[in-house]
Write a protein that holds these residues in place. Structure first.
Motif, mmCIF file in Angstrom:
data_model
loop_
_atom_site.group_PDB
_atom_site.id
_atom_site.type_symbol
_atom_site.label_atom_id
_atom_site.label_comp_id
_atom_site.label_asym_id
_atom_site.label_seq_id
_atom_site.Cartn_x
_atom_site.Cartn_y
_atom_site.Cartn_z
ATOM 1 N N VAL A 1 37.831 84.910 39.119
ATOM 2 C CA VAL A 1 38.452 86.097 38.522
ATOM 3 C C VAL A 1 39.973 86.049 38.701
ATOM 4 O O VAL A 1 40.740 86.244 37.747
ATOM 5 N N ASN A 2 40.424 85.767 39.915
ATOM 6 C CA ASN A 2 41.865 85.792 40.195
ATOM 7 C C ASN A 2 42.612 84.644 39.520
ATOM 8 O O ASN A 2 43.791 84.788 39.167
ATOM 9 N N LYS B 1 39.474 93.318 34.586
ATOM 10 C CA LYS B 1 40.709 93.257 35.380
ATOM 11 C C LYS B 1 41.932 93.249 34.455
ATOM 12 O O LYS B 1 42.936 93.935 34.712
ATOM 13 N N PHE C 1 33.333 83.600 43.125
ATOM 14 C CA PHE C 1 33.480 84.642 42.107
ATOM 15 C C PHE C 1 34.918 85.174 42.094
ATOM 16 O O PHE C 1 35.556 85.283 41.031
ATOM 17 N N ASN C 2 35.437 85.490 43.288
ATOM 18 C CA ASN C 2 36.799 86.023 43.392
ATOM 19 C C ASN C 2 37.832 85.013 42.910
ATOM 20 O O ASN C 2 38.813 85.374 42.240
ATOM 21 N N THR D 1 31.587 85.557 35.393
ATOM 22 C CA THR D 1 32.836 86.257 35.716
ATOM 23 C C THR D 1 33.632 86.730 34.504
ATOM 24 O O THR D 1 34.642 87.413 34.676
ATOM 25 N N GLN E 1 30.502 84.735 46.794
ATOM 26 C CA GLN E 1 31.501 85.794 46.649
ATOM 27 C C GLN E 1 32.907 85.212 46.510
ATOM 28 O O GLN E 1 33.702 85.655 45.674
ATOM 29 N N GLN E 2 33.206 84.212 47.339
ATOM 30 C CA GLN E 2 34.534 83.596 47.289
ATOM 31 C C GLN E 2 34.751 82.854 45.972
ATOM 32 O O GLN E 2 35.852 82.893 45.403
#
Length: 284
Positions: free
Chosen positions: A227-228, A243, A223-224, A236, A220-221
């Motif tokens: 994306v960020n 986004k 992936f985030n 992603t 999860q981390q």
């Protein structure tokens, strides 16, 4: 320990050769401690391991002979021989073997002189004992006991033996009467040699649920972060584009840029703001 390597009796020579043969046939060679296991339980363990592992019980000196003759890295097993050791051979990986051996563990009553593997706590509450000498025996063992309603009651929860302490005869007797079984009995892995690497029990003792949850969290981390930080990957890319679309749409609305895809959003925002202003005016 010095090893005599010549003139072994034939039965010992056969034992050594069998150990060497198994060590060459199987991917994993392990040492297990079987001290204190009742014969009936040992037979059950053998049945549980049948088909997945071979358990070989022999003298420690013969184990040393076999690995000394084989030489190389596997000879390091001899450094871990201690107590009542037996050999286990399997094609399972060491983590799976460790888990399987842990599943063979059962709880047994403590014997005088044994070292407690954990803190032993006597819980507060009623017992099944009628009033009698047991009250004095409990109190002498440091367990606060009293008679309430015709039953012997432990008045408060108390840790009576700390991890690593020796269990004396009086305490062992009381714990047995209370049906508290603090001693783990089973095949305890001492060392595993697998594909050229030694694995100690502390390395193999993994909480699978915690390990899985950590993997999920890490995924999860990652992936985030992707994306960020706008680092597109096959996983992603869709989220990054989504986004970017949302941010572009919000920018268009905030800046009142009249594009066909956001005109309705700008009008809607303007309408909400005008209604809010109207409500404030009417209140005043």
């Amino acid at each position: 320990m010095a090893l005599y390597t010549a003139h072994l009796p034939q039965w010992k020579r056969d034992e050594v050769e069998e150990i060497k043969r198994h060590a060459e046939e199987y991917k994993l060679v392990g040492l297990v401690d079987f001290q204190g296991i009742p014969a009936s339980q040992m037979q059950q363990m053998r049945r549980n391991l049948r088909g997945s592992a071979v358990l070989k019980m022999t003298r420690n000196t013969l184990i040393e002979h076999a690995f000394a003759e084989m030489g190389g890295e596997i000879e390091g097993i001899n450094n871990h021989i201690e107590g009542h050791s037996a050999l286990i051979f399997t094609n399972e990986n060491p983590f799976r073997l460790y888990k399987k051996l842990q599943e063979t563990m059962t709880k047994m009553a403590a014997k005088p002189g044994e070292v407690s593997p954990e803190d032993i706590t006597v819980p507060k509450g009623p017992t099944s004992f009628p009033p009698g000498p047991i009250v004095g025996q409990l109190q002498q063992a440091g367990i606060p006991a009293a008679i309430t309603g015709g039953k012997v009651v432990i008045r408060e929860t108390k840790t009576v033996v700390k991890e690593g302490e020796v269990i004396n005869a009086k305490m062992a007797d009381v714990l047995s009467k209370l049906d508290i079984k603090p001693i783990d009995v089973g095949l305890s892995l001492q060392i595993a040699f697998y594909e050229g690497t030694f694995f100690e029990p502390k390395t193999l003792a993994i909480d699978e649920t915690e390990y899985f949850n950590n993997l999920v969290l890490a995924a999860q981390q990652a992936f985030n972060l992707s994306v960020n930080a706008v680092i597109p990957t096959a996983t992603t890319a869709g989220a990054i584009i989504g986004k970017a679309v949302r941010e572009a749409r919000n920018l268009g609305v905030e800046a009142a840029i009249y594009e066909k895809d956001i005109v309705e959003l700008i009008i809607g925002r303007t309408q909400r703001e005008s209604l809010a202003v109207k409500a404030i005016v009417e209140e005043n």
